[in-house]
Motif scaffolding. Structure first.
Motif, mmCIF file in Angstrom:
data_model
loop_
_atom_site.group_PDB
_atom_site.id
_atom_site.type_symbol
_atom_site.label_atom_id
_atom_site.label_comp_id
_atom_site.label_asym_id
_atom_site.label_seq_id
_atom_site.Cartn_x
_atom_site.Cartn_y
_atom_site.Cartn_z
ATOM 1 N N MET A 186 0.734 -0.955 -0.478
ATOM 2 C CA MET A 186 -0.539 -0.183 0.138
ATOM 3 C C MET A 186 0.904 1.180 0.025
ATOM 4 O O MET A 186 1.750 1.372 0.678
ATOM 5 C CB MET A 186 -0.987 0.331 1.337
ATOM 6 C CG MET A 186 -1.593 1.851 1.372
ATOM 7 S SD MET A 186 -3.060 1.282 -0.068
ATOM 8 C CE MET A 186 -4.017 -0.021 0.453
ATOM 9 N N GLN A 202 -3.579 7.497 0.047
ATOM 10 C CA GLN A 202 -3.202 5.971 -0.261
ATOM 11 C C GLN A 202 -3.935 5.477 -1.613
ATOM 12 O O GLN A 202 -4.162 5.100 -1.897
ATOM 13 C CB GLN A 202 -4.387 5.639 0.401
ATOM 14 C CG GLN A 202 -3.601 5.430 2.248
ATOM 15 C CD GLN A 202 -4.985 4.908 3.378
ATOM 16 O OE1 GLN A 202 -5.438 4.202 2.231
ATOM 17 N NE2 GLN A 202 -4.939 5.412 4.115
ATOM 18 N N HIS A 373 3.643 5.930 10.148
ATOM 19 C CA HIS A 373 2.999 6.634 9.344
ATOM 20 C C HIS A 373 3.430 8.150 9.678
ATOM 21 O O HIS A 373 3.163 8.465 9.975
ATOM 22 C CB HIS A 373 1.418 6.280 9.430
ATOM 23 C CG HIS A 373 0.161 6.634 8.358
ATOM 24 N ND1 HIS A 373 -0.156 7.716 8.246
ATOM 25 C CD2 HIS A 373 -0.193 6.274 7.025
ATOM 26 C CE1 HIS A 373 -0.878 8.212 6.897
ATOM 27 N NE2 HIS A 373 -0.733 7.177 6.902
ATOM 28 N N GLU A 398 -0.104 -3.927 12.485
ATOM 29 C CA GLU A 398 -0.339 -2.265 11.562
ATOM 30 C C GLU A 398 -0.928 -2.789 9.671
ATOM 31 O O GLU A 398 -0.437 -3.915 9.314
ATOM 32 C CB GLU A 398 0.821 -1.972 11.004
ATOM 33 C CG GLU A 398 0.044 -0.656 10.157
ATOM 34 C CD GLU A 398 1.569 0.501 11.178
ATOM 35 O OE1 GLU A 398 0.954 1.566 9.530
ATOM 36 O OE2 GLU A 398 2.485 0.482 11.560
ATOM 37 N N GLY A 401 -1.055 2.195 6.045
ATOM 38 C CA GLY A 401 -1.810 2.756 5.082
ATOM 39 C C GLY A 401 -3.754 2.727 5.952
ATOM 40 O O GLY A 401 -5.100 3.430 5.358
ATOM 41 N N GLU A 402 -3.817 1.558 6.094
ATOM 42 C CA GLU A 402 -5.331 1.437 7.288
ATOM 43 C C GLU A 402 -5.324 2.274 8.767
ATOM 44 O O GLU A 402 -6.094 2.784 8.635
ATOM 45 C CB GLU A 402 -5.738 0.539 6.647
ATOM 46 C CG GLU A 402 -5.980 0.055 5.154
ATOM 47 C CD GLU A 402 -6.680 -1.070 4.858
ATOM 48 O OE1 GLU A 402 -7.343 -0.886 5.793
ATOM 49 O OE2 GLU A 402 -6.664 -1.258 3.840
ATOM 50 N N GLY A 403 -4.411 1.205 9.510
ATOM 51 C CA GLY A 403 -4.661 1.526 10.816
ATOM 52 C C GLY A 403 -3.995 0.101 11.421
ATOM 53 O O GLY A 403 -3.131 -0.061 11.011
ATOM 54 N N GLY A 416 -6.925 4.034 14.051
ATOM 55 C CA GLY A 416 -6.808 4.773 11.884
ATOM 56 C C GLY A 416 -8.136 5.162 11.800
ATOM 57 O O GLY A 416 -9.031 5.838 12.304
ATOM 58 N N GLY A 417 -8.226 4.709 10.565
ATOM 59 C CA GLY A 417 -9.492 5.498 9.512
ATOM 60 C C GLY A 417 -11.053 4.633 10.622
ATOM 61 O O GLY A 417 -11.008 3.605 10.637
ATOM 62 N N HIS A 419 -13.299 3.385 8.889
ATOM 63 C CA HIS A 419 -13.527 2.057 8.082
ATOM 64 C C HIS A 419 -12.973 1.418 8.860
ATOM 65 O O HIS A 419 -13.938 -0.452 9.638
ATOM 66 C CB HIS A 419 -13.086 1.627 6.648
ATOM 67 C CG HIS A 419 -13.823 0.819 6.090
ATOM 68 N ND1 HIS A 419 -14.746 -0.004 6.040
ATOM 69 C CD2 HIS A 419 -12.759 -0.004 5.457
ATOM 70 C CE1 HIS A 419 -14.810 -1.026 5.018
ATOM 71 N NE2 HIS A 419 -13.913 -1.009 5.303
ATOM 72 N N TYR A 420 -11.179 1.074 9.042
ATOM 73 C CA TYR A 420 -10.748 0.204 9.790
ATOM 74 C C TYR A 420 -10.722 0.221 11.047
ATOM 75 O O TYR A 420 -11.071 -1.597 11.282
ATOM 76 C CB TYR A 420 -8.944 0.585 9.910
ATOM 77 C CG TYR A 420 -8.529 0.065 10.528
ATOM 78 C CD1 TYR A 420 -7.993 -1.010 10.334
ATOM 79 C CD2 TYR A 420 -7.762 0.234 11.937
ATOM 80 C CE1 TYR A 420 -6.363 -2.137 10.328
ATOM 81 C CE2 TYR A 420 -7.339 -0.641 12.583
ATOM 82 C CZ TYR A 420 -6.094 -1.383 12.092
ATOM 83 O OH TYR A 420 -5.664 -2.285 12.585
#
Length: 635
Positions: A186, A202, A373, A398, A401-403, A416-417, A419-420
């Protein structure tokens, strides 16, 4: 690779850098020749007087003539080059006076004029050489090599060796060397230098990546789709070079006085010769007319202004840039990294449970200590700045890029994000979806043991004092101020909503920024302020380009005429004050010096001054105007 690496191929993004190196070599040549041209007439003048004191005065004239010839030769070469460019300058008067003095045997007058001319040229070039030396420390972006997969191994190769379909490894912190698509991993990319987007984006497998962006996440593999010379970054460099070629020339202050003063000199000298049939009178007029208030006083005032600006953290690349800075009337300014800080910062903590906001930040920052990150680093930095006591995470996992998730003090934490984190909690989707968020902001969710605790809102904030800076610029006479950003229109308008701007242009490409600059030029000299690679063509096209040197891209720093060496945009206010004061003092010296020279020319035309007396009077005028010009060094 990051750092001070530069490409070696003239067809690659480093073509601009190679051009700069060639220019630096020319500057070094001038740096050797010009001091010699000052030393030769100085030593010749002293040697001639020494010969007289030693009783061998018959050699004085020969010594002075020999010392004059190198300066005259260099001057004639420069005049020919100037005439080929269509420039007519005051150098012609100096050449006529030196030539006439040699022809008619006034050797002392000849060497004095030679010394005055050579000294002025040396002073004028000093500031530009000094600025170019400072620039070498600022070139830090262009990649020179790439890491390529080959036969199950990694090899470091020059950019010229990279061809489409090559598989490259892009490490954390690397500048992407060529255009390509992600093939593994990613990609978390800082695209601010190219697009103005201050928040990292991302890119997943199969998505395109532009050259010139920085990898701020984990390492990923890239399949090259273009050669370096055909990639996005190289295209921007070509735009810079084209913009520099088409840039409207701004005449030096001395050049603007040249034509009429040259005509006045020729009329007086020629008239005196025709009326009296005495060539010595014409020579006396030429000697006293040698425009040293322009040749000396203007460079002294301008160099003094450049020096004073440098002490305040503003690097001005030479006298023409300082003169233009004093005359700007329109401003085109980028958003990311100029009006804003160019990085995501914590602007709000939104608890979604009965937890103190500081505890939400502490938990997120504690876990993010294990992540590289860019958002994680921002949260850790903010927590430490607030003095929060961070715990040591364990069992960290990890998804780049997401969490990230792991254990903290016996509890399971996920950061994280949206959605994550929603996937790791029960019933959190609705809670995370509620609420208004700043346009362009990044949302970081925090959950503990499957329960959502809150949101951390990060955004690229407006610089403190930006509104006051805009008003101060208007008070300085900047009549029109417009924003030119590569960021999205809604983001640009939201961030600058409180600023007194005349227009906001967004979603701009590098070439469309050039169009904005050219459109504003009808209102007067245009200053462009930016820091990204996408700003560099507009910086080159503007009458005056100003780059943020501490964090700006090397391409923008190279294309600009002025570089702010500290990350404070308000330094441009002091630079404008300094430029205007230096220009005002230079004009005072010019008016006084030329006025006195004109009086001396009339007196010489009537036969009351010999060439040597004229040279000495001109020296006295020079001392007076130079002392006045040195006032530009003071506040």
């Amino acid at each position: 690779m990051p750092g001070s690496e530069k490409t070696q191929s003239p067809a690659s993004p480093g073509s601009l850098l190679l051009t700069g190196l060639a220019g630096a070599s020319l500057q070094r040549l001038h740096g050797v020749v010009r001091p010699v041209l000052v030393i030769v007439p100085t030593l010749g003048l002293l040697a001639g007087f020494a010969a007289r004191l030693a009783g061998t005065g018959q050699w004085s004239g020969t010594i002075w003539a020999v010392a004059t010839i190198p300066v005259l030769g260099a001057l004639l070469i420069e005049i020919v080059a100037s005439l080929r460019r269509g420039d007519v300058g005051l150098d012609i008067v100096a050449a006529l006076s030196m030539t006439g003095a040699l022809v008619f045997g006034e050797h002392l007058a000849a060497v004095v004029v030679a010394l005055m001319y050579a000294g002025g040229q040396y002073l004028e070039s000093f500031a530009e050489r000094h600025a170019n030396r400072e620039m070498t420390a600022l070139l830090s972006r262009v990649p020179r090599t790439a890491i390529r997969h080959r036969n199950g191994r990694l090899e470091e190769v020059g950019l010229d060796a990279v061809v489409p379909q090559d598989r490259l490894l892009v490490r954390q912190g690397d500048v992407v060397p060529v255009d390509g698509v992600v093939t593994e991993g990613m990609a978390v990319l800082d695209q601010s230098a190219l697009t103005g987007e201050s928040v990292p984006v991302q890119k997943g497998v199969g998505e395109p990546v532009m050259s010139g962006v920085t990898n701020v996440g984990g390492a990923f593999d890239l399949s090259a789709t273009h050669r370096a010379a055909e990639s996005t970054y190289a295209g921007i460099i070509r735009l810079i070079e084209a913009a520099q070629r088409s840039k409207a020339p701004m005449a030096r202050m001395a050049d603007r006085f040249a034509i009429w003063f040259l005509l006045l000199t020729i009329v007086l000298a020629g008239g005196a010769w025709l009326w009296t049939e005495d060539p010595i009178r014409a020579l006396a007029v030429l000697v006293i007319a040698t425009p040293c208030p322009l040749i000396l006083a203007v460079p002294v005032a301008i160099v003094s202004g450049v020096s004073r600006a440098a002490k305040a953290g503003v690097l001005v690349k030479g006298g023409k840039a300082l003169e233009t800075l004093a005359r700007v009337r329109a401003l085109v300014i980028d958003k990311t990294g100029t009006l804003t800080h160019g990085r995501a910062e914590l602007v709000e903590i939104r608890p979604l449970a009965d937890v103190h906001p500081a505890e939400i930040l502490r938990l997120a920052a504690s876990l993010d200590q294990a992540s590289k990150h860019v958002i994680a680093r921002a949260l850790v930095q903010e927590a430490r700045a607030r003095g929060l006591d961070l715990s040591v995470p364990a069992n960290v996992e990890e998804i780049p890029g997401e969490g990230v998730e792991g254990n903290l003090d016996g509890r399971h934490v996920a950061v994280g994000g949206v959605h994550y984190v929603a996937q790791r909690t029960l019933g959190a989707g609705q809670a995370l979806a509620n609420g208004d968020h700043p346009v362009g902001a990044v949302l970081v969710a925090v959950a503990v043991d499957g329960r959502i605790l809150g949101l951390l809102v990060l955004a690229d904030r407006l610089r403190l004092g930006a509104a006051e800076l805009i008003e101060d610029l208007r008070r300085l006479g900047i009549r029109r101020i417009v924003l030119a950003s590569g960021d999205r229109q809604e983001v640009a308008e939201a961030v600058t909503s409180g600023l007194n701007l005349d227009a906001v242009h967004a979603d701009l490409t590098p070439d469309s920024k050039i169009g904005i600059v050219q459109a504003e030029r009808r209102r007067g000299p245009v200053m462009m302020v930016g820091d990204g690679v996408n700003d560099a063509p507009a910086l080159a096209a503007a009458d005056l380009g100003v780059a943020m040197g501490t964090k700006g891209a090397a391409a923008s720093v190279e294309a600009a005429d002025v570089v702010l060496l500290v990350d404070q945009l308000d330094r441009i206010l002091g630079a404008i004050h300094t430029a205007r004061r230096s220009r005002r003092i230079a004009l005072q010296s010019v008016y006084a010096g030329i006025g006195l020279s004109a009086v001396g020319m009339v007196v010489a035309a009537f036969g009351y001054l010999t060439p040597v007396q004229g040279a000495l009077i001109q020296e006295a005028i020079d001392v007076a105007v130079i002392l006045n010009a040195l006032r530009a060094l003071r506040g």
